[in-house]
Design a protein around this motif. Sequence first.
Motif, PDB file in Angstrom:
ATOM      1  N   ARG A 122     161.008  30.514  35.740  1.00 18.22           N
ATOM      2  CA  ARG A 122     159.987  30.608  36.799  1.00 18.22           C
ATOM      3  C   ARG A 122     159.230  31.931  36.723  1.00 18.22           C
ATOM      4  O   ARG A 122     158.013  31.980  36.921  1.00 18.22           O
ATOM      5  CB  ARG A 122     160.641  30.448  38.173  1.00 18.22           C
ATOM      6  CG  ARG A 122     161.087  29.045  38.495  1.00 18.22           C
ATOM      7  CD  ARG A 122     161.380  28.890  39.987  1.00 18.22           C
ATOM      8  NE  ARG A 122     162.459  29.760  40.409  1.00 18.22           N
ATOM      9  CZ  ARG A 122     163.748  29.405  40.423  1.00 18.22           C
ATOM     10  NH1 ARG A 122     164.101  28.194  40.013  1.00 18.22           N
ATOM     11  NH2 ARG A 122     164.666  30.247  40.858  1.00 18.22           N
ATOM     12  N   THR A 123     159.945  33.001  36.408  1.00 20.48           N
ATOM     13  CA  THR A 123     159.291  34.308  36.356  1.00 20.48           C
ATOM     14  C   THR A 123     158.316  34.404  35.191  1.00 20.48           C
ATOM     15  O   THR A 123     157.161  34.845  35.347  1.00 20.48           O
ATOM     16  CB  THR A 123     160.343  35.416  36.246  1.00 20.48           C
ATOM     17  OG1 THR A 123     161.234  35.346  37.356  1.00 20.48           O
ATOM     18  CG2 THR A 123     159.681  36.781  36.204  1.00 20.48           C
ATOM     19  N   VAL A 124     158.776  33.993  34.016  1.00 24.35           N
ATOM     20  CA  VAL A 124     157.944  34.116  32.806  1.00 24.35           C
ATOM     21  C   VAL A 124     156.764  33.164  32.845  1.00 24.35           C
ATOM     22  O   VAL A 124     155.604  33.553  32.632  1.00 24.35           O
ATOM     23  CB  VAL A 124     158.803  33.885  31.548  1.00 24.35           C
ATOM     24  CG1 VAL A 124     157.917  33.813  30.309  1.00 24.35           C
ATOM     25  CG2 VAL A 124     159.832  34.992  31.392  1.00 24.35           C
ATOM     26  N   MET A 125     157.017  31.897  33.144  1.00 21.43           N
ATOM     27  CA  MET A 125     155.941  30.910  33.109  1.00 21.43           C
ATOM     28  C   MET A 125     155.028  31.022  34.315  1.00 21.43           C
ATOM     29  O   MET A 125     153.858  30.624  34.252  1.00 21.43           O
ATOM     30  CB  MET A 125     156.539  29.506  33.015  1.00 21.43           C
ATOM     31  CG  MET A 125     157.427  29.315  31.787  1.00 21.43           C
ATOM     32  SD  MET A 125     158.084  27.649  31.620  1.00 21.43           S
ATOM     33  CE  MET A 125     156.613  26.748  31.187  1.00 21.43           C
ATOM     34  N   GLY A 126     155.526  31.567  35.434  1.00 21.71           N
ATOM     35  CA  GLY A 126     154.669  31.752  36.590  1.00 21.71           C
ATOM     36  C   GLY A 126     153.679  32.875  36.438  1.00 21.71           C
ATOM     37  O   GLY A 126     152.720  32.969  37.206  1.00 21.71           O
ATOM     38  N   SER A 127     153.880  33.741  35.455  1.00 29.67           N
ATOM     39  CA  SER A 127     152.954  34.855  35.215  1.00 29.67           C
ATOM     40  C   SER A 127     151.875  34.509  34.198  1.00 29.67           C
ATOM     41  O   SER A 127     151.122  35.384  33.768  1.00 29.67           O
ATOM     42  CB  SER A 127     153.735  36.074  34.711  1.00 29.67           C
ATOM     43  OG  SER A 127     154.352  35.794  33.463  1.00 29.67           O
ATOM     44  N   ASP A 131     146.492  27.069  30.656  1.00 30.16           N
ATOM     45  CA  ASP A 131     146.102  26.930  29.245  1.00 30.16           C
ATOM     46  C   ASP A 131     147.003  27.759  28.349  1.00 30.16           C
ATOM     47  O   ASP A 131     147.417  27.309  27.269  1.00 30.16           O
ATOM     48  CB  ASP A 131     144.642  27.347  29.064  1.00 30.16           C
ATOM     49  CG  ASP A 131     143.678  26.395  29.758  1.00 30.16           C
ATOM     50  OD1 ASP A 131     144.091  25.244  30.021  1.00 30.16           O
ATOM     51  OD2 ASP A 131     142.539  26.794  30.039  1.00 30.16           O
ATOM     52  N   GLU A 132     147.316  28.964  28.771  1.00 30.29           N
ATOM     53  CA  GLU A 132     148.210  29.826  27.996  1.00 30.29           C
ATOM     54  C   GLU A 132     149.620  29.240  27.966  1.00 30.29           C
ATOM     55  O   GLU A 132     150.324  29.331  26.959  1.00 30.29           O
ATOM     56  CB  GLU A 132     148.224  31.218  28.617  1.00 30.29           C
ATOM     57  CG  GLU A 132     148.999  32.253  27.819  1.00 30.29           C
ATOM     58  CD  GLU A 132     148.972  33.612  28.486  1.00 30.29           C
ATOM     59  OE1 GLU A 132     149.543  34.552  27.914  1.00 30.29           O
ATOM     60  OE2 GLU A 132     148.380  33.722  29.580  1.00 30.29           O
ATOM     61  N   LEU A 133     150.024  28.602  29.048  1.00 23.42           N
ATOM     62  CA  LEU A 133     151.352  28.005  29.142  1.00 23.42           C
ATOM     63  C   LEU A 133     151.508  26.850  28.157  1.00 23.42           C
ATOM     64  O   LEU A 133     152.551  26.700  27.516  1.00 23.42           O
ATOM     65  CB  LEU A 133     151.582  27.515  30.571  1.00 23.42           C
ATOM     66  CG  LEU A 133     153.005  27.173  30.984  1.00 23.42           C
ATOM     67  CD1 LEU A 133     153.834  28.415  31.075  1.00 23.42           C
ATOM     68  CD2 LEU A 133     152.985  26.430  32.313  1.00 23.42           C
ATOM     69  N   LEU A 134     150.455  26.047  28.018  1.00 27.34           N
ATOM     70  CA  LEU A 134     150.538  24.870  27.156  1.00 27.34           C
ATOM     71  C   LEU A 134     150.376  25.200  25.684  1.00 27.34           C
ATOM     72  O   LEU A 134     150.842  24.445  24.823  1.00 27.34           O
ATOM     73  CB  LEU A 134     149.458  23.857  27.572  1.00 27.34           C
ATOM     74  CG  LEU A 134     149.589  23.280  28.988  1.00 27.34           C
ATOM     75  CD1 LEU A 134     148.412  22.393  29.307  1.00 27.34           C
ATOM     76  CD2 LEU A 134     150.894  22.507  29.137  1.00 27.34           C
ATOM     77  N   SER A 135     149.748  26.305  25.378  1.00 33.00           N
ATOM     78  CA  SER A 135     149.455  26.625  23.973  1.00 33.00           C
ATOM     79  C   SER A 135     150.365  27.688  23.376  1.00 33.00           C
ATOM     80  O   SER A 135     150.268  27.956  22.180  1.00 33.00           O
ATOM     81  CB  SER A 135     147.992  27.083  23.841  1.00 33.00           C
ATOM     82  OG  SER A 135     147.757  28.232  24.639  1.00 33.00           O
ATOM     83  N   ASN A 136     151.226  28.308  24.181  1.00 34.41           N
ATOM     84  CA  ASN A 136     152.059  29.405  23.671  1.00 34.41           C
ATOM     85  C   ASN A 136     153.536  29.151  23.955  1.00 34.41           C
ATOM     86  O   ASN A 136     154.244  30.003  24.489  1.00 34.41           O
ATOM     87  CB  ASN A 136     151.634  30.743  24.294  1.00 34.41           C
ATOM     88  CG  ASN A 136     150.241  31.157  23.878  1.00 34.41           C
ATOM     89  OD1 ASN A 136     149.902  31.091  22.713  1.00 34.41           O
ATOM     90  ND2 ASN A 136     149.438  31.563  24.836  1.00 34.41           N
ATOM     91  N   ARG A 137     154.005  27.956  23.614  1.00 37.15           N
ATOM     92  CA  ARG A 137     155.396  27.619  23.903  1.00 37.15           C
ATOM     93  C   ARG A 137     156.363  28.477  23.093  1.00 37.15           C
ATOM     94  O   ARG A 137     157.434  28.858  23.592  1.00 37.15           O
ATOM     95  CB  ARG A 137     155.641  26.128  23.630  1.00 37.15           C
ATOM     96  CG  ARG A 137     157.019  25.657  24.028  1.00 37.15           C
ATOM     97  CD  ARG A 137     157.156  24.148  23.953  1.00 37.15           C
ATOM     98  NE  ARG A 137     156.268  23.480  24.878  1.00 37.15           N
ATOM     99  CZ  ARG A 137     156.313  22.168  25.122  1.00 37.15           C
ATOM    100  NH1 ARG A 137     157.203  21.416  24.502  1.00 37.15           N
ATOM    101  NH2 ARG A 137     155.484  21.617  25.972  1.00 37.15           N
ATOM    102  N   ILE A 167     156.756  20.231  29.370  1.00 41.82           N
ATOM    103  CA  ILE A 167     155.879  20.822  30.388  1.00 41.82           C
ATOM    104  C   ILE A 167     154.941  19.713  30.848  1.00 41.82           C
ATOM    105  O   ILE A 167     154.095  19.249  30.076  1.00 41.82           O
ATOM    106  CB  ILE A 167     155.080  22.016  29.832  1.00 41.82           C
ATOM    107  CG1 ILE A 167     156.028  23.106  29.317  1.00 41.82           C
ATOM    108  CG2 ILE A 167     154.154  22.585  30.889  1.00 41.82           C
ATOM    109  CD1 ILE A 167     155.319  24.277  28.664  1.00 41.82           C
ATOM    110  N   ASN A 168     155.118  19.264  32.079  1.00 41.03           N
ATOM    111  CA  ASN A 168     154.391  18.096  32.582  1.00 41.03           C
ATOM    112  C   ASN A 168     153.487  18.485  33.749  1.00 41.03           C
ATOM    113  O   ASN A 168     153.953  18.625  34.892  1.00 41.03           O
ATOM    114  CB  ASN A 168     155.379  17.015  33.039  1.00 41.03           C
ATOM    115  CG  ASN A 168     156.263  16.543  31.896  1.00 41.03           C
ATOM    116  OD1 ASN A 168     155.793  16.329  30.784  1.00 41.03           O
ATOM    117  ND2 ASN A 168     157.545  16.371  32.171  1.00 41.03           N
ATOM    118  N   PRO A 169     152.181  18.663  33.487  1.00 39.30           N
ATOM    119  CA  PRO A 169     151.239  18.895  34.590  1.00 39.30           C
ATOM    120  C   PRO A 169     151.022  17.606  35.376  1.00 39.30           C
ATOM    121  O   PRO A 169     151.338  16.508  34.912  1.00 39.30           O
ATOM    122  CB  PRO A 169     149.953  19.347  33.876  1.00 39.30           C
ATOM    123  CG  PRO A 169     150.362  19.653  32.470  1.00 39.30           C
ATOM    124  CD  PRO A 169     151.540  18.785  32.181  1.00 39.30           C
TER     125      PRO A 169
END
Length: 316
Positions: A122-127, A131-137, A167-169
């Motif tokens: 939650r801490t890492v992905m919430g920051s 777009d950055e979340l989906l492309s930098n797994r 990762i499901n939007p």
Amino acid sequence: MDFSGFDIALLVLVALVVLVLFKGIRTIPQGYNYTVERFGRYTKTLSPGLNLIVPFVDRIGAKLNMMEQVLDVPTQEIITRDNATVAVDGVAFYQVLNAAQAAYQVAGLENAILNLTMTNIRTVMGSMDLDELLSNRDAINERLLRVVDEAAHPWGIKITRVEIKDINPPANLVESMGRQMMAERNKRAQILDAEGLKQSQILEAEGRKEAAFRDAEARERSAEAEARATQVVSEAISKGDVQALNYFVALKYTEALTRIGSATNSKVVLMPMEASSLIGTLGGIGEIAKEVFRGDGTAGTPRQAARPPVVRPSES
């Protein structure tokens, strides 16, 4: 059969020895470590194989699996930096390196690792933005591994891998992202078409420029040649050479007739005179020039020039 007191004592002694051996010998399976406690205090760790402990004094405390283990991280909802809600789940791999620390530094080892991993996800992905979340797994996995491993190090364990599985939007967000991607691709296609048209127009303009330059150069050279020819004829006439004048006039007259005859919009050409008239005209011009310029090149008194015979077209 009667047993004497000695026999009974011997049987009791044998049973006591068997019990002592049973309590003092411990066989540890491969891949496990057991901790030993003496009066409730940790004393040592038993490694795989045959081990001896003090009967009735030492006891086995914790039985720890030293092999690499996998821990499934359940799905949880995360709010990204740009306020997008996504559902994320993952998996963590860990291995116990120090049995005593894993047994006595934390209560509920698996539960502690699970909560630590979920909190850092939650801490890492919430920051990060969506777009950055989906492309930098890969970057997310590396960052999670570093943070979780550092936090779990005092527990005597090693976090070997942390992987984000899904990762499901939300569905409406996925649809909006699809439209955005289509618009971006259409924009790129239009830019490429415009660039191609621009290059084509530039090349076409450069071609016209080069053709115009070469046409001007050709006209310039043709004019220079014409001027040179006129200069040569003028010099020849000034020296009394009438043949040059005759040649020059006949050449121009012939070129004019050629242009008239080759015109595409003319089917019938009306000649102003016959060929004999042209010859007579040239002869008359030659006679006049001879009178003006004598054989030695000096000017004399002009005589009456002989009129060339007039050839009339015959009547049909």
